[in-house]
Design a protein around this motif. Sequence first.
Motif, PDB file in Angstrom:
ATOM      1  N   VAL A  23      36.904  45.298  49.606  1.00  0.00           N
ATOM      2  CA  VAL A  23      38.108  44.480  49.608  1.00  0.00           C
ATOM      3  C   VAL A  23      39.262  45.397  49.253  1.00  0.00           C
ATOM      4  O   VAL A  23      39.133  46.260  48.381  1.00  0.00           O
ATOM      5  CB  VAL A  23      37.998  43.340  48.562  1.00  0.00           C
ATOM      6  CG1 VAL A  23      39.301  42.582  48.436  1.00  0.00           C
ATOM      7  CG2 VAL A  23      36.879  42.389  48.906  1.00  0.00           C
ATOM      8  N   PHE A  43      29.502  45.283  47.529  1.00  0.00           N
ATOM      9  CA  PHE A  43      29.204  44.875  48.904  1.00  0.00           C
ATOM     10  C   PHE A  43      28.144  45.773  49.524  1.00  0.00           C
ATOM     11  O   PHE A  43      27.187  45.286  50.116  1.00  0.00           O
ATOM     12  CB  PHE A  43      30.476  44.921  49.768  1.00  0.00           C
ATOM     13  CG  PHE A  43      31.474  43.837  49.467  1.00  0.00           C
ATOM     14  CD1 PHE A  43      31.233  42.525  49.812  1.00  0.00           C
ATOM     15  CD2 PHE A  43      32.661  44.149  48.841  1.00  0.00           C
ATOM     16  CE1 PHE A  43      32.156  41.535  49.550  1.00  0.00           C
ATOM     17  CE2 PHE A  43      33.595  43.167  48.572  1.00  0.00           C
ATOM     18  CZ  PHE A  43      33.342  41.854  48.917  1.00  0.00           C
ATOM     19  N   ASP A  48      39.366  41.404  53.185  1.00  0.00           N
ATOM     20  CA  ASP A  48      38.008  41.881  53.435  1.00  0.00           C
ATOM     21  C   ASP A  48      38.070  42.973  54.506  1.00  0.00           C
ATOM     22  O   ASP A  48      38.692  42.784  55.551  1.00  0.00           O
ATOM     23  CB  ASP A  48      37.112  40.753  53.942  1.00  0.00           C
ATOM     24  CG  ASP A  48      36.766  39.747  52.859  1.00  0.00           C
ATOM     25  OD1 ASP A  48      36.998  40.034  51.668  1.00  0.00           O
ATOM     26  OD2 ASP A  48      36.258  38.666  53.216  1.00  0.00           O
ATOM     27  N   PRO A  98      33.418  41.785  45.294  1.00  0.00           N
ATOM     28  CA  PRO A  98      34.303  40.640  45.548  1.00  0.00           C
ATOM     29  C   PRO A  98      34.963  40.137  44.265  1.00  0.00           C
ATOM     30  O   PRO A  98      36.055  39.591  44.302  1.00  0.00           O
ATOM     31  CB  PRO A  98      33.382  39.587  46.152  1.00  0.00           C
ATOM     32  CG  PRO A  98      32.001  39.996  45.781  1.00  0.00           C
ATOM     33  CD  PRO A  98      32.021  41.477  45.576  1.00  0.00           C
TER      34      PRO A  98
END
Length: 163
Positions: free
Chosen positions: A122, A107, A131, A100
């Motif tokens: 992302v 993630f 996202d 992020p």
Amino acid sequence: MDIKEIQSLIKFVAKSGASEVKLEMEDIKITIRTGSDAVAPETTIVQQIPMAQAPAAPVMQAPAAGEPVAPQVSEPAAASEDSKYITIKSPIIGTFYRKPSPDKPVFVEVGSTINPGDVLCVIEAMKLFNDIESEVAGKIVKVLVDDSSPVEFDQPLFLVDPS
């Protein structure tokens, strides 16, 4: 799509380093080519598609110059092995990020268990960070794209084992 959106798309493609991008919608078809030489100008072709025409089937795109070419299905064992996995593909053109932000953890890792709605990565497109959420449950088997690299529409991003 208006002229300002087309101009923004041209600027984005030029910055991404892609040599050619094709965008097809119901009523418009756009091809943007950028030259690798400094003197070669950008070329944009906009073609209006007649409305009476039936929607075209998806077209397979050749990889851009410099991208590795995946081998054709010459190894049946590898093909059958990957066929049990679900491929999560990019819904948009942009820059792929696994985190992020630079100081945060990724993630998902290979081996991570995911559920529908979990954020996997992302994708930045025209200064907007989108996202990308999972639509399936399973385990991440492989991450197919390097962090901070450009991705194209429908490009495979992850392989997921649904079992």
